[in-house]
Design a protein around this motif. Structure first.
Motif, short mmCIF file in Angstrom:
data_model
loop_
_atom_site.label_atom_id
_atom_site.label_comp_id
_atom_site.label_asym_id
_atom_site.label_seq_id
_atom_site.Cartn_x
_atom_site.Cartn_y
_atom_site.Cartn_z
N LYS A 1 -2.84 -33.70 4.57
CA LYS A 1 -3.65 -33.74 5.80
C LYS A 1 -2.78 -33.47 7.03
O LYS A 1 -3.22 -32.82 7.98
N THR A 2 -1.55 -33.96 6.99
CA THR A 2 -0.63 -33.66 8.09
C THR A 2 -0.39 -32.15 8.15
O THR A 2 -0.38 -31.56 9.22
N GLY A 3 -0.22 -31.54 6.98
CA GLY A 3 -0.05 -30.09 6.92
C GLY A 3 -1.28 -29.35 7.41
O GLY A 3 -1.17 -28.33 8.10
N LEU A 4 -2.46 -29.86 7.07
CA LEU A 4 -3.71 -29.25 7.54
C LEU A 4 -3.78 -29.28 9.06
O LEU A 4 -4.12 -28.28 9.69
N ASN A 5 -3.43 -30.43 9.65
CA ASN A 5 -3.45 -30.53 11.11
C ASN A 5 -2.48 -29.56 11.75
O ASN A 5 -2.80 -28.91 12.74
N GLY A 6 -1.29 -29.45 11.18
CA GLY A 6 -0.31 -28.50 11.70
C GLY A 6 -0.78 -27.07 11.57
O GLY A 6 -0.64 -26.26 12.49
N LEU A 7 -1.36 -26.75 10.43
CA LEU A 7 -1.85 -25.40 10.17
C LEU A 7 -2.94 -25.03 11.17
O LEU A 7 -2.91 -23.96 11.78
N VAL A 8 -3.92 -25.91 11.35
CA VAL A 8 -5.03 -25.63 12.26
C VAL A 8 -4.53 -25.53 13.71
O VAL A 8 -4.92 -24.63 14.45
N GLY A 9 -3.63 -26.43 14.10
CA GLY A 9 -3.08 -26.38 15.46
C GLY A 9 -2.33 -25.09 15.72
O GLY A 9 -2.47 -24.47 16.78
N THR A 10 -1.53 -24.66 14.75
CA THR A 10 -0.80 -23.40 14.88
C THR A 10 -1.75 -22.22 14.95
O THR A 10 -1.59 -21.32 15.78
N TRP A 11 -2.77 -22.22 14.11
CA TRP A 11 -3.77 -21.14 14.10
C TRP A 11 -4.48 -21.05 15.44
O TRP A 11 -4.66 -19.96 15.99
N ILE A 12 -4.86 -22.20 16.00
CA ILE A 12 -5.53 -22.21 17.30
C ILE A 12 -4.61 -21.62 18.37
O ILE A 12 -5.02 -20.79 19.17
N ALA A 13 -3.35 -22.04 18.36
CA ALA A 13 -2.39 -21.55 19.37
C ALA A 13 -2.12 -20.06 19.20
O ALA A 13 -2.10 -19.32 20.19
N GLN A 14 -1.93 -19.61 17.98
CA GLN A 14 -1.62 -18.19 17.74
C GLN A 14 -2.77 -17.28 18.17
O GLN A 14 -2.56 -16.13 18.52
#
Length: 153
Positions: free
Chosen positions: A94-107
Motif C-alpha cells: 500500500k505504501t508502494g501504491l501511494n508512491g506510485l499514484v503520487g508520482t503518476w499524478i506529478a508526472q
C-alpha cells in the motif's frame, strides 16, 4: 528632388511605413482569402464533405477525466509493481501504491487535490483502462478497491 516638390523632414519615412503597412494588410487579405472555404459547388451538385479531423492518439479522455495516454501509463506503472506487491506484505504494498499514484499524478501535471477529494477516481480510471491489472493489484494488496489503499490522496 523634382521641381516644385518640397522636402519635408520625415515625410519619406512615414510614407515608407504607410506603404509597408498597406502591403502587410494586402498580404493578410490574400492569405485569408486562400484559406477560405473554396468555390461554391455547381448548381445541382453537393459540396464534398469536409475533411475529417483526427484526434491525436492518446489524447481522448477516459472515465476519470484523464487522457488515454495517462491512463495507459498508470496501468503500466501498476503492472510493473504487481510482482513486488505479491511478494511483500500488503502494508508495504500500500505504501508502494501511494508512491506510485503520487508520482503518476506529478508526472502528468494532474491536480493532486482532486484525487485527494475523490480517491475512487483511480478505480474509475483503472476499471476503464485496465480492469485485469486493477483486479490483480487489489488482490495482491488485499484491499476491496484501490481507493481504500490510498492514504495521502
Amino acid at each position: 528632388m523634382f521641381m516644385g516638390q518640397r522636402h519635408v523632414h520625415g515625410t519619406g519615412r512615414r510614407h515608407r511605413l504607410a506603404v509597408m503597412a498597406a502591403g502587410t494588410v494586402a498580404t493578410a487579405a490574400v492569405v485569408a482569402g486562400c484559406a477560405g472555404p473554396g468555390p461554391a459547388p455547381a448548381p445541382g451538385t453537393t459540396a464534398p464533405p469536409a475533411p475529417a479531423t483526427t484526434a491525436v492518439p492518446g489524447t481522448a479522455l477516459v472515465p476519470g477525466a484523464v487522457t488515454e495516454a495517462q491512463a495507459a501509463q498508470l496501468c503500466t506503472d501498476l503492472e510493473g509493481q504487481l510482482q513486488s506487491w505479491r511478494t511483500y506484505t500488503p502494508t508495504i504494498g500500500k505504501t508502494g501504491l501511494n508512491g506510485l499514484v503520487g508520482t503518476w499524478i506529478a508526472q502528468n501535471n494532474l491536480n493532486a487535490l482532486d484525487f485527494l477529494q475523490d480517491r475512487g477516481r483511480i478505480d474509475v480510471i483503472t476499471t476503464a483502462a485496465c480492469p485485469g491489472i486493477r483486479q490483480e493489484a487489489v488482490t495482491a494488496l488485499e484491499i476491496p478497491d484501490l481507493a481504500s489503499g490510498l492514504i495521502g490522496f
